[in-house]
Scaffold this motif. Structure first.
Motif, mmCIF file in Angstrom:
data_model
loop_
_atom_site.group_PDB
_atom_site.id
_atom_site.type_symbol
_atom_site.label_atom_id
_atom_site.label_comp_id
_atom_site.label_asym_id
_atom_site.label_seq_id
_atom_site.Cartn_x
_atom_site.Cartn_y
_atom_site.Cartn_z
ATOM 1 N N GLN A 1 0.850 -1.199 0.000
ATOM 2 C CA GLN A 1 0.000 0.000 0.000
ATOM 3 C C GLN A 1 0.885 1.248 0.000
ATOM 4 O OE1 GLN A 1 -3.061 -1.039 -0.142
ATOM 5 N NE2 GLN A 1 -4.465 0.440 0.713
ATOM 6 N N ALA B 1 -0.068 4.679 1.562
ATOM 7 C CA ALA B 1 -0.295 4.842 3.000
ATOM 8 C C ALA B 1 1.021 4.982 3.749
ATOM 9 C CB ALA B 1 -1.088 3.648 3.548
ATOM 10 N N SER C 1 1.183 7.251 7.143
ATOM 11 C CA SER C 1 0.638 6.728 8.401
ATOM 12 C C SER C 1 1.375 5.460 8.839
ATOM 13 C CB SER C 1 -0.859 6.459 8.254
ATOM 14 O OG SER C 1 -1.064 5.435 7.316
ATOM 15 N N ILE C 2 1.905 4.713 7.866
ATOM 16 C CA ILE C 2 2.704 3.547 8.253
ATOM 17 C C ILE C 2 3.961 3.979 8.984
ATOM 18 C CG2 ILE C 2 4.168 1.721 7.287
ATOM 19 C CD1 ILE C 2 1.993 1.322 5.148
ATOM 20 N N ILE D 1 -3.278 -1.394 9.035
ATOM 21 C CA ILE D 1 -3.352 -0.096 8.351
ATOM 22 C C ILE D 1 -3.186 -0.284 6.843
ATOM 23 C CG2 ILE D 1 -2.072 2.051 7.990
ATOM 24 C CD1 ILE D 1 -1.587 2.106 10.998
ATOM 25 N N GLN E 1 -6.513 -1.731 5.613
ATOM 26 C CA GLN E 1 -7.728 -0.945 5.835
ATOM 27 C C GLN E 1 -7.339 0.481 6.243
ATOM 28 O OE1 GLN E 1 -10.238 -2.857 5.129
ATOM 29 N NE2 GLN E 1 -12.079 -2.218 6.164
ATOM 30 N N PRO E 2 -6.746 1.273 5.337
ATOM 31 C CA PRO E 2 -6.202 2.587 5.740
ATOM 32 C C PRO E 2 -7.246 3.490 6.386
ATOM 33 C CG PRO E 2 -5.551 2.017 3.493
ATOM 34 C CD PRO E 2 -6.583 1.016 3.906
ATOM 35 N N GLU F 1 -7.688 3.765 10.307
ATOM 36 C CA GLU F 1 -6.445 4.045 11.031
ATOM 37 C C GLU F 1 -6.713 4.542 12.438
ATOM 38 O OE1 GLU F 1 -3.986 7.121 9.342
ATOM 39 O OE2 GLU F 1 -2.621 6.883 11.042
ATOM 40 N N ALA G 1 -9.497 -4.507 11.497
ATOM 41 C CA ALA G 1 -9.208 -4.241 10.094
ATOM 42 C C ALA G 1 -10.145 -5.034 9.186
ATOM 43 C CB ALA G 1 -7.744 -4.595 9.802
ATOM 44 N N PRO H 1 -14.545 -3.492 10.568
ATOM 45 C CA PRO H 1 -14.501 -2.234 11.347
ATOM 46 C C PRO H 1 -15.799 -1.946 12.089
ATOM 47 C CG PRO H 1 -13.664 -1.914 9.101
ATOM 48 C CD PRO H 1 -14.293 -3.274 9.139
#
Lengths: 88, 88, 88, 88, 88, 88, 88, 88, 88, 88, 88, 88, 88, 88
Positions: A44, A47, A50-51, H41, H44-45, H48, J42, J45
């Motif tokens: 991903q 992302a 945020s990772i 994450i 499924q961003p 978060e 994940a 949700p």
């Protein structure tokens, strides 16, 4: 041998082993977190931000455990509070 | 044997074992992170830059744990603060 | 036995074991990284260049940990700083 | 028993065990790398050249770790620098 | 017991254990490489030639590690260089 | 007890344990190679010839490691070269 | 206790443990080979003949390792060549 | 050696080992939680926020266990309640 | 205590432990073979005959290893050939 | 050394080790539960609420086991009921 | 203590440990076989008869290994053949 | 040291270690059950009620094992029935 | 201490450890069988009867191994046949 | 120290360790069974009744093994049948 000698010997060996043992599993945990972060980025890429944020928080938490060990080891080597009973 | 002899012997052996044990798991963690990075590059070649950045940060963090061990071992070998109590 | 004898015996044995233990896990980590690189090349032959670059950086990092052990062992065998206290 | 006897006994046993322990994990790592190379060739026969190159570099790196152990063991058996303190 | 007796006993036991321990993991590594080669042949019979070549190179590398152990053990049993200090 | 008694006792026990330990992992490696060969035959019956050839080469290589242990053990039991120092 | 007593005690215990340890991993290896053979037969019943042939060759090879241990143990119990030095 | 010396030595070594052992598994657990969070994450961003919340609660719970160990170790080093019986 | 007492004690304990250790892995191997046979029958009920034949051959081979241990243990308990040296 | 000294030393070391060992597996169990909760969030949700409730109940149950250890350790350090027999 | 006391103590402890150790792996093997049988029945309910037959043969074979241990232990406890040398 | 001192020391250390060891695997088992419950809820949210009921019964059963250990430890610390023989 | 005291102490400790060790793996095996039975019921609810029958036979077989240990332990605690030699 | 003191000390420590060790694997087995039951309910909610019945039978069987350990430990602590030989 007098008391002070035994104390310095055991403190030195104990500190060396403690720091060696105490760094083992934090290193393993970091390796796991980093490898998972690399995997997540490869899956991903968008992302990444945020990772990286999660990874840094995590590495800081694990590092804190290693620092606890290091602090105790440095206290033992440089300024052991139990030393005052021994010197008297 | 006098006190100084015991101290040098135990310090030497303790330092040798501590550096050997302390390098074990950081090496394993690095191997894991690197192998995952290689896997990530093979899967997503265009994300190489951010993968390398994450990898380098991670290796630096793991290396820091190994350096802590090395520093304690060098302190013990070259400039042990507990030595002043022994020399007196 | 005099002090010097104990010191040489323990230093020798400690050095031999330390280098044997200290090379174990870096070897394992290298094996892991290399086998993953081979897998990555087989899957993505055109990314060979960046795979090799990452692999070499990784092997160098792991090798550095093994070198730390080797350096400490050589210091103990050839020029132990604690020896001056013993010789006096 | 005199000092020299203890020294030769411990050096001999230490060397034997160190070389036995020190060869264990490099062998395992080599086995892993080779088996992965075989797998890669079976999957991607036309990439054999670059696979073999990577494999040889990797085996050389792992072999170097085993050689470090062997060198230390040979130093201990044939020309131990600590021996001069003992002979005096 | 005189010095020579201790030396022969420890050398014998040390050599026996070292060769037993030192053959363990090379055997495991060989088993892994061979089983992977068999798997590769079953999957890609027409690549048998290059698989066999890689396998033989690999087995030779692993065998070399086992030979190092064997050589050290034979040196210890037949012509130990440390023996001259003991005989004197 | 005289020296010769200790020597025979330790040689006997050492030989028994060495042969027991030294056969462990070659057996495991053989089991792995054979089970993989069986799997390969079941998957690709027409490649049986080249599978058997590879299997036999592999078993011979693993057997050679076990033979090294057996040879050392037999040398220790029947014709120990260190015995001449002891008998004198 | 005289020398002969120690010798018989250690030989007996050593033989018992060696045969127990030495049978462990060959049994495991056999179990693996047999279970794989059963799996192969279930998958490819018409290849039963060549599977059985390979299995028997393999079991014989593994059995040979167990026989080596048994032979050494029987030599130790019934006709130990080192006994002549002890009886004299 | 008097009583106080033994007490300081054992307290120091015990504290060093306890903090090293006590940090091992919390580090591992954190590594697991973080790597799973990174995986979540990446998958499924948009979740978060709730992932981070759960992660922080979890890390705090694990950290609490490590803190218990640290507190006991600091009590032992700085203000051991059993010391009053010893000083009297 | 006289020699005979030590001999009976060590023989008894050694025999008990040897039979307990020696039955461990054959049991495991049998469990593996049987569970695989059950799996094979469930997958290919019409091949039951050849599966059972292979299973029985295999169980007999594994049982033979366990019998070797049992025979050695019974020899030690009932008719130890080394006993004649002790009785004399 | 008098009785009280031994008691304080062993209590201190025992408490330090007990708290370190007793926190190991609860930490691991928490890490497992949290990482599974993250995975569950994940994947699903909208079930976050019931996941969090289950997670908190679970963490509380695991924490309770760690607290049992902590309570016993604090009892030993601060108010050992067996101390009254010793003081008398 | 006289000889008979040592003998009864060691026999008792040895028998207790041997039966405890000797039942461990047969239990594991049975658990594996039974769980596989349950899995086979769930997958192929109409083959229940031949599955049960195979399972019972297998459990009997594994049970036989456990019985060997039990028989040796009972021999040691109730009618040790070595006892006659001790009583004389 | 008198008898009472040894008794208090061993009881204290034994209790501390027993509670630490006895909490390890129940914690692991709880972690497993909880993580599976979380997985089950994520897969089948509408079955939450019966999942929670099963989970609570299960946790209670595992907790009961931990409570057995705690009860024995508290009996040892506060009201050891064997103490009356010692006090007399 | 007289002989009887040693005997009671070792018997008690041996019995306690034996029952603790001997229950470990049967419990594990039961857990495996039961969890597989639950899985089988969930997959094939209509085969519940034959699953339960197989499970009960299996649990009885595993329980029998645990009972063997329990019987030996009870014999040791309540009616040790070797006791008559000691009492005389 | 008199005999009674040793007996109480060893009984206490042995009982504490035995209950701690003996609860370990039943807890693990329960955790496995429960987690599998949860999985089964999530997959097949309508079979909850028969799953719960099987689970309860299974937990009772595993609990019985833990109870055996607890009973032996309570016998040792409260009413040891071997005590009458000691008191006399």
């Amino acid at each position: 041998m007098n008391d002070m000698s035994w104390f310095t010997i055991f403190s030195t060996v104990g500190a060396a082993l403690a720091v060696a043992i105490g760094m083992m599993f934090p290193a393993l945990a970091m390796g796991r977190a980093i490898s998972q972060a690399l995997d997540a980025i490869a899956r991903q890429p968008e992302a990444e931000k945020s990772i990286m944020r999660t990874l840094f928080v995590g590495l800081a938490m694990i590092e804190s455990l290693a620092i606890y060990v290091l602090v105790i080891v440095l206290i033992i080597l440089f300024r052991n509070p139990l030393l005052e009973y021994l010197v008297k």
